[in-house]
Design a protein around this motif. Structure first.
Motif, PDB file in Angstrom:
ATOM      1  N   UNK A  85       0.866  -1.188   0.000  1.00  0.00           N
ATOM      2  CA  UNK A  85       0.000   0.000   0.000  1.00  0.00           C
ATOM      3  C   UNK A  85       0.890   1.221   0.000  1.00  0.00           C
ATOM      4  N   UNK A  86       0.282   2.410   0.001  1.00  0.00           N
ATOM      5  CA  UNK A  86       1.033   3.655  -0.032  1.00  0.00           C
ATOM      6  C   UNK A  86       0.290   4.739   0.718  1.00  0.00           C
ATOM      7  N   UNK A  87       0.862   5.943   0.688  1.00  0.00           N
ATOM      8  CA  UNK A  87       0.256   7.060   1.397  1.00  0.00           C
ATOM      9  C   UNK A  87       0.097   8.277   0.523  1.00  0.00           C
ATOM     10  N   UNK A  88      -0.770   9.186   0.923  1.00  0.00           N
ATOM     11  CA  UNK A  88      -1.131  10.355   0.110  1.00  0.00           C
ATOM     12  C   UNK A  88       0.046  11.281  -0.148  1.00  0.00           C
ATOM     13  N   UNK A  89       1.066  11.280   0.719  1.00  0.00           N
ATOM     14  CA  UNK A  89       2.223  12.142   0.508  1.00  0.00           C
ATOM     15  C   UNK A  89       3.298  11.461  -0.337  1.00  0.00           C
ATOM     16  N   UNK A  90       2.972  10.312  -0.923  1.00  0.00           N
ATOM     17  CA  UNK A  90       3.878   9.650  -1.843  1.00  0.00           C
ATOM     18  C   UNK A  90       4.695   8.524  -1.247  1.00  0.00           C
ATOM     19  N   UNK A  91       4.517   8.205   0.034  1.00  0.00           N
ATOM     20  CA  UNK A  91       5.219   7.071   0.631  1.00  0.00           C
ATOM     21  C   UNK A  91       4.691   5.772   0.021  1.00  0.00           C
ATOM     22  N   UNK A  92       5.559   4.754  -0.060  1.00  0.00           N
ATOM     23  CA  UNK A  92       5.140   3.499  -0.672  1.00  0.00           C
ATOM     24  C   UNK A  92       5.992   2.353  -0.144  1.00  0.00           C
ATOM     25  N   UNK A  93       5.461   1.135  -0.220  1.00  0.00           N
ATOM     26  CA  UNK A  93       6.221  -0.045   0.185  1.00  0.00           C
ATOM     27  C   UNK A  93       5.601  -1.261  -0.470  1.00  0.00           C
TER      28      UNK A  93
END
Length: 415
Positions: A361-369
């Motif tokens: 999954x990822x996050x709205x500020x562009x984090x990802x894994x």
């Protein structure tokens, strides 16, 4: 700018960490020891630096591990465009929706304790949801064809609308109980199990965690997940002494180059709404520890949070046939959804080099894994951009760029 790892660790050691917890550097390995080419893996760092040099990113931190051994852990660029402070591997980022898998693990820990089952109806745990109507295509309200289940709640298919569908309701104005009270007065957007919509489902899970555990979500995360995993810099807010380590948020100017974003919220403020959908801040290393625990089927450094079969269950697609994940449109082919993770069911159809059953999954500020059990790979990458996860929003497609570089460097998958 790439910083020497020894310098990074010395700097990290000088920073304030959670009381009673010692900083421990991740185990490192030569890339060749776990099947990677050192020469080819340098292309990953080179591409991250190039994106900074081209002013497409202010800063980026990436970590790659295989078989539990970290082979790449680098920061490039700056944490603050105004001050030009170099980005370090111990900087803290807002991880937004990467909070969701943490909430999913909390739910599955309670599942392991026998406190709920996948086939249970949600109304068993939230009586206010009993008899919720469904808004039909013609605008009329009809009964649920079958009660929403816990598996549907954890896979964004329980009937709740996308987040934009609740803009006027201000669901997070008070606390989790206030959110439940509001949702209990509103019809479902579709029949449970018949669609996938990215909305308030994981905040609802947070409410259930609180109800079943007797703790608020912050307490559960800290005592049951973060402290056992030595995630020393992860939480819903940061103490004042860590505020300088929080990365500034960025956006793009008319020329497409990165610029500072308007000031956002205060990361030291203690929230009243514990958002299991998107409230956490973390470091790349902390989140790697969490993801590596999941990759290890529920265990890390002798600490077990989940039964092995439960960790595997989290990456089992539970969407009904024909229901597709559709985060940004069009629907994502070859992708299903499990317990708060997207799941790769067909790499060829999805057009990715990742292995079968990769979950992410990822996050709205562009984090990802991502976690790739087929190749025993864990990857975590953090940037900090407004609309950083939205295709076409200005941010480079990091979720496409990094897998291409990682798997091109994996020369010996059997190592």
């Amino acid at each position: 700018m790439q910083l020497d790892r020894r310098t990074l660790l010395l700097a990290a050691g000088a920073c304030a960490f959670a009381p009673g917890l010692a900083f421990a550097a991740p185990p490192m390995a030569r890339p060749e020891d776990v099947g990677f080419s050192s020469a080819k893996l340098k292309a990953l760092g080179a591409e991250m630096q190039a994106l900074v040099d081209q002013q497409k990113l202010a800063g980026v931190t990436t970590l790659l591990a295989r078989k539990g051994k970290v082979v790449h852990f680098e920061s490039h660029g700056v944490a603050d465009l105004a001050t030009r402070a170099p980005l370090r591997t111990d900087h803290i980022f807002r991880i937004a929706s990467m909070t969701k898998p943490v909430t999913g693990v909390a739910m599955m820990m309670l599942y392991d304790e026998g406190k709920w089952a996948l086939e249970d109806s949600v109304e068993k745990y939230i009586p206010q949801f009993k008899g919720l109507k469904v808004k039909a295509a013609d605008g009329s309200l009809v009964d649920q064809a079958s009660p929403m289940t816990m598996a549907q709640l954890m896979s964004h298919s329980a009937g709740f609308d996308v987040s934009a569908g609740y803009e006027g309701a201000n669901l997070q104005a008070t606390d989790l109980q206030g959110m439940i009270d509001k949702l209990a007065t509103m019809p479902l957007a579709y029949q449970p199990g018949t669609d996938w919509r990215y909305g308030p489902s994981v905040n609802i899970q947070g409410y259930i965690v609180e109800k079943l555990s007797g703790m608020n979500l912050n307490e559960f995360f800290q005592t049951r997940i973060f402290r056992p995993l030595k995630m020393v810099d992860t939480g819903f807010y940061v103490p004042a002494e860590k505020a300088a380590r929080v990365v500034k948020v960025n956006t793009y100017g008319p020329d497409g180059k990165i610029i500072p974003a308007p000031a956002g919220g205060d990361p030291t403020r203690v929230p009243t709404f514990w958002s299991g959908s998107g409230g956490l801040l973390s470091t790349v290393e902390d989140y790697w520890r969490f993801a590596q625990m999941v990759a290890n089927r529920g265990e890390l450094d002798g600490v077990r949070l989940l039964k092995p079969e439960t960790a595997v269950l989290m990456r089992r697609n539970v969407l009904a046939p024909g229901v597709k994940v559709d985060l940004y449109g069009p629907s994502q082919e070859g992708v299903g959804f499990g317990m708060d993770f997207a799941v790769l069911m067909d790499p060829a159809a999805a057009g990715t080099p990742m292995g079968l059953d990769t979950h992410w999954w990822g996050g709205a500020f562009g984090t990802w894994f991502w976690i790739d059990p087929t190749n025993d790979i864990v990857f975590v990458g953090f940037i900090q951009n407004l609309r950083g996860s939205i295709p076409g929003g200005g941010t480079p497609p990091m979720r496409d760029i990094t897998p291409r570089l990682v798997y091109a460097a994996l020369e010996n998958p059997k190592a």
